[in-house]
Design a protein around this motif. Structure first.
Motif, PDB file in Angstrom:
ATOM      1  N   GLY A  23       1.292 -11.669   4.827  1.00 12.44           N
ATOM      2  CA  GLY A  23       2.263 -11.878   5.891  1.00 12.44           C
ATOM      3  C   GLY A  23       3.282 -10.753   5.999  1.00 12.44           C
ATOM      4  O   GLY A  23       4.380 -10.948   6.515  1.00 12.44           O
ATOM      5  N   GLY A  24       2.911  -9.580   5.501  1.00 13.84           N
ATOM      6  CA  GLY A  24       3.801  -8.429   5.604  1.00 13.84           C
ATOM      7  C   GLY A  24       4.911  -8.382   4.570  1.00 13.84           C
ATOM      8  O   GLY A  24       5.852  -7.618   4.700  1.00 13.84           O
ATOM      9  N   THR A  25       4.782  -9.194   3.524  1.00 16.15           N
ATOM     10  CA  THR A  25       5.810  -9.193   2.481  1.00 16.15           C
ATOM     11  C   THR A  25       5.483  -8.213   1.354  1.00 16.15           C
ATOM     12  O   THR A  25       6.367  -7.822   0.596  1.00 16.15           O
ATOM     13  CB  THR A  25       5.971 -10.590   1.854  1.00 16.15           C
ATOM     14  OG1 THR A  25       4.750 -10.945   1.192  1.00 16.15           O
ATOM     15  CG2 THR A  25       6.321 -11.626   2.915  1.00 16.15           C
ATOM     16  N   TYR A  30      -4.394  -6.776  -1.232  1.00 19.99           N
ATOM     17  CA  TYR A  30      -4.996  -6.201  -0.022  1.00 19.99           C
ATOM     18  C   TYR A  30      -4.229  -4.977   0.470  1.00 19.99           C
ATOM     19  O   TYR A  30      -4.808  -3.941   0.773  1.00 19.99           O
ATOM     20  CB  TYR A  30      -5.094  -7.266   1.083  1.00 19.99           C
ATOM     21  CG  TYR A  30      -6.152  -8.294   0.778  1.00 19.99           C
ATOM     22  CD1 TYR A  30      -7.463  -8.113   1.202  1.00 19.99           C
ATOM     23  CD2 TYR A  30      -5.849  -9.432   0.037  1.00 19.99           C
ATOM     24  CE1 TYR A  30      -8.451  -9.046   0.898  1.00 19.99           C
ATOM     25  CE2 TYR A  30      -6.820 -10.363  -0.275  1.00 19.99           C
ATOM     26  CZ  TYR A  30      -8.121 -10.169   0.155  1.00 19.99           C
ATOM     27  OH  TYR A  30      -9.090 -11.091  -0.158  1.00 19.99           O
ATOM     28  N   CYS A  31      -2.912  -5.123   0.572  1.00 18.26           N
ATOM     29  CA  CYS A  31      -2.124  -3.988   1.058  1.00 18.26           C
ATOM     30  C   CYS A  31      -1.480  -3.207  -0.083  1.00 18.26           C
ATOM     31  O   CYS A  31      -0.827  -2.183   0.152  1.00 18.26           O
ATOM     32  CB  CYS A  31      -1.057  -4.445   2.042  1.00 18.26           C
ATOM     33  SG  CYS A  31       0.293  -5.400   1.289  1.00 18.26           S
ATOM     34  N   GLU A  32      -1.677  -3.703  -1.320  1.00 22.21           N
ATOM     35  CA  GLU A  32      -1.130  -3.065  -2.525  1.00 22.21           C
ATOM     36  C   GLU A  32       0.386  -2.850  -2.434  1.00 22.21           C
ATOM     37  O   GLU A  32       0.918  -1.834  -2.864  1.00 22.21           O
ATOM     38  CB  GLU A  32      -1.859  -1.747  -2.798  1.00 22.21           C
ATOM     39  CG  GLU A  32      -3.344  -1.962  -3.054  1.00 22.21           C
ATOM     40  CD  GLU A  32      -4.116  -0.672  -3.257  1.00 22.21           C
ATOM     41  OE1 GLU A  32      -3.691   0.375  -2.727  1.00 22.21           O
ATOM     42  OE2 GLU A  32      -5.151  -0.726  -3.934  1.00 22.21           O
ATOM     43  N   GLY A  33       1.045  -3.828  -1.808  1.00 18.45           N
ATOM     44  CA  GLY A  33       2.501  -3.795  -1.722  1.00 18.45           C
ATOM     45  C   GLY A  33       3.060  -2.987  -0.572  1.00 18.45           C
ATOM     46  O   GLY A  33       4.271  -2.911  -0.386  1.00 18.45           O
ATOM     47  N   ARG A  34       2.176  -2.364   0.245  1.00 18.10           N
ATOM     48  CA  ARG A  34       2.650  -1.518   1.353  1.00 18.10           C
ATOM     49  C   ARG A  34       3.116  -2.344   2.551  1.00 18.10           C
ATOM     50  O   ARG A  34       3.761  -1.820   3.452  1.00 18.10           O
ATOM     51  CB  ARG A  34       1.544  -0.557   1.793  1.00 18.10           C
ATOM     52  CG  ARG A  34       1.187   0.490   0.747  1.00 18.10           C
ATOM     53  CD  ARG A  34       0.208   1.513   1.319  1.00 18.10           C
ATOM     54  NE  ARG A  34      -0.986   0.878   1.844  1.00 18.10           N
ATOM     55  CZ  ARG A  34      -2.089   0.626   1.118  1.00 18.10           C
ATOM     56  NH1 ARG A  34      -2.115   0.933  -0.161  1.00 18.10           N
ATOM     57  NH2 ARG A  34      -3.136   0.059   1.665  1.00 18.10           N
ATOM     58  N   PHE A  67      -5.098   1.838  10.072  1.00 20.90           N
ATOM     59  CA  PHE A  67      -4.513   3.018  10.721  1.00 20.90           C
ATOM     60  C   PHE A  67      -3.374   2.637  11.662  1.00 20.90           C
ATOM     61  O   PHE A  67      -2.466   3.425  11.904  1.00 20.90           O
ATOM     62  CB  PHE A  67      -5.583   3.788  11.502  1.00 20.90           C
ATOM     63  CG  PHE A  67      -6.660   4.344  10.608  1.00 20.90           C
ATOM     64  CD1 PHE A  67      -6.371   5.330   9.678  1.00 20.90           C
ATOM     65  CD2 PHE A  67      -7.954   3.853  10.673  1.00 20.90           C
ATOM     66  CE1 PHE A  67      -7.361   5.840   8.840  1.00 20.90           C
ATOM     67  CE2 PHE A  67      -8.942   4.353   9.848  1.00 20.90           C
ATOM     68  CZ  PHE A  67      -8.655   5.351   8.931  1.00 20.90           C
ATOM     69  N   GLN A  68      -3.451   1.443  12.223  1.00 19.25           N
ATOM     70  CA  GLN A  68      -2.415   1.013  13.162  1.00 19.25           C
ATOM     71  C   GLN A  68      -1.152   0.528  12.437  1.00 19.25           C
ATOM     72  O   GLN A  68      -0.166   0.201  13.086  1.00 19.25           O
ATOM     73  CB  GLN A  68      -2.947  -0.128  14.049  1.00 19.25           C
ATOM     74  CG  GLN A  68      -4.210   0.210  14.822  1.00 19.25           C
ATOM     75  CD  GLN A  68      -3.964   1.309  15.818  1.00 19.25           C
ATOM     76  OE1 GLN A  68      -2.904   1.375  16.421  1.00 19.25           O
ATOM     77  NE2 GLN A  68      -4.934   2.197  15.998  1.00 19.25           N
ATOM     78  N   GLN A  69      -1.238   0.498  11.116  1.00 18.14           N
ATOM     79  CA  GLN A  69      -0.106   0.015  10.314  1.00 18.14           C
ATOM     80  C   GLN A  69       0.327  -1.400  10.720  1.00 18.14           C
ATOM     81  O   GLN A  69       1.504  -1.712  10.802  1.00 18.14           O
ATOM     82  CB  GLN A  69       1.095   0.983  10.432  1.00 18.14           C
ATOM     83  CG  GLN A  69       0.824   2.353   9.845  1.00 18.14           C
ATOM     84  CD  GLN A  69       0.596   2.313   8.340  1.00 18.14           C
ATOM     85  OE1 GLN A  69       1.480   1.961   7.589  1.00 18.14           O
ATOM     86  NE2 GLN A  69      -0.618   2.639   7.915  1.00 18.14           N
TER      87      GLN A  69
END
Length: 205
Positions: free
Chosen positions: A88-90, A70-74, A79-81
């Motif tokens: 879970g933000g990992t 989903y986030c491709e590792g980012r 837009f709100q980052q």
């Protein structure tokens, strides 16, 4: 713990396997199931790795990760980052849980053996309690289970009350707790593998 549900699911899987792979005359399938349980326990201890004194890597294989799709590792989304809700933000997601999956494989054969010797009927009124070897010695726990499985094999035609089987099951439950699994995790892993095993039979595995 809802063991009756799992015994029933295992019975249906075993019936499916019996249709695809009928028993041969004089085949001792119970002996084969006991040996299969030993093999699966070996695969479980191999994923645990704690006995590998010759290796610097003795950490249990609890999870295998890959980059979050989903986030491709980012680690963030939009837009709100904001933190990625999926990982879970990992930046990573779990694709496998080898230790838990091998535990569930063991449980399949343990339940199948219980159905064969009708211990499932005993467990309708009695819920086994975990047993532990020594003071939390996990290697001793593995060896104790092997010892009782070995005893179950040699007494499989005499253990009509399931006393040896009960000890195998109790030490197996203790092992699950020592490995840090909740029963809910074990049940979910079992159900997932049970479904996969049905599919394997359909595919002519």
């Amino acid at each position: 713990m809802n063991l009756q549900k799992l015994f029933d699911m295992q019975r249906k899987l075993d019936e499916h396997i019996e249709r695809e792979h009928p028993r041969k005359p004089d085949e001792d399938r119970l002996a084969k199931k006991i040996l299969a349980l030993m093999v699966e326990l070996g695969e479980l201890v191999n994923e645990h790795r704690g006995f590998k004194y010759w290796s610097h890597d003795q950490e249990p294989r609890r999870a295998v990760y890959e980059i979050c799709e989903y986030c491709e590792g980012r680690k963030t989304l939009g837009f709100q980052q904001e933190s990625c809700w999926y990982c879970g933000g990992t930046g990573l997601q779990v694709i496998k849980r080898p230790l838990l999956e091998e535990f569930a494989d063991c449980l399949h054969f343990l339940l199948s053996i219980g159905n064969d010797i009708n211990i499932n009927e005993v467990y309708e009124d009695y819920e086994p309690k975990p047993l532990y070897f020594g003071d939390g010695d996990i290697l001793g726990q593995f060896i104790a289970i092997y010892d009782w499985i070995n005893s179950l094999y040699f007494h499989r035609h005499e253990d009509v009350n399931g006393e040896i089987y009960d000890l195998v099951f109790a030490y197996f439950l203790g092992l699950g707790e020592m490995l840090g699994f909740t029963w809910e995790e074990v049940e979910q892993a079992y159900m997932k593998k049970n479904e996969e095993n049905h599919s394997r039979q359909e595919r002519g595995y």
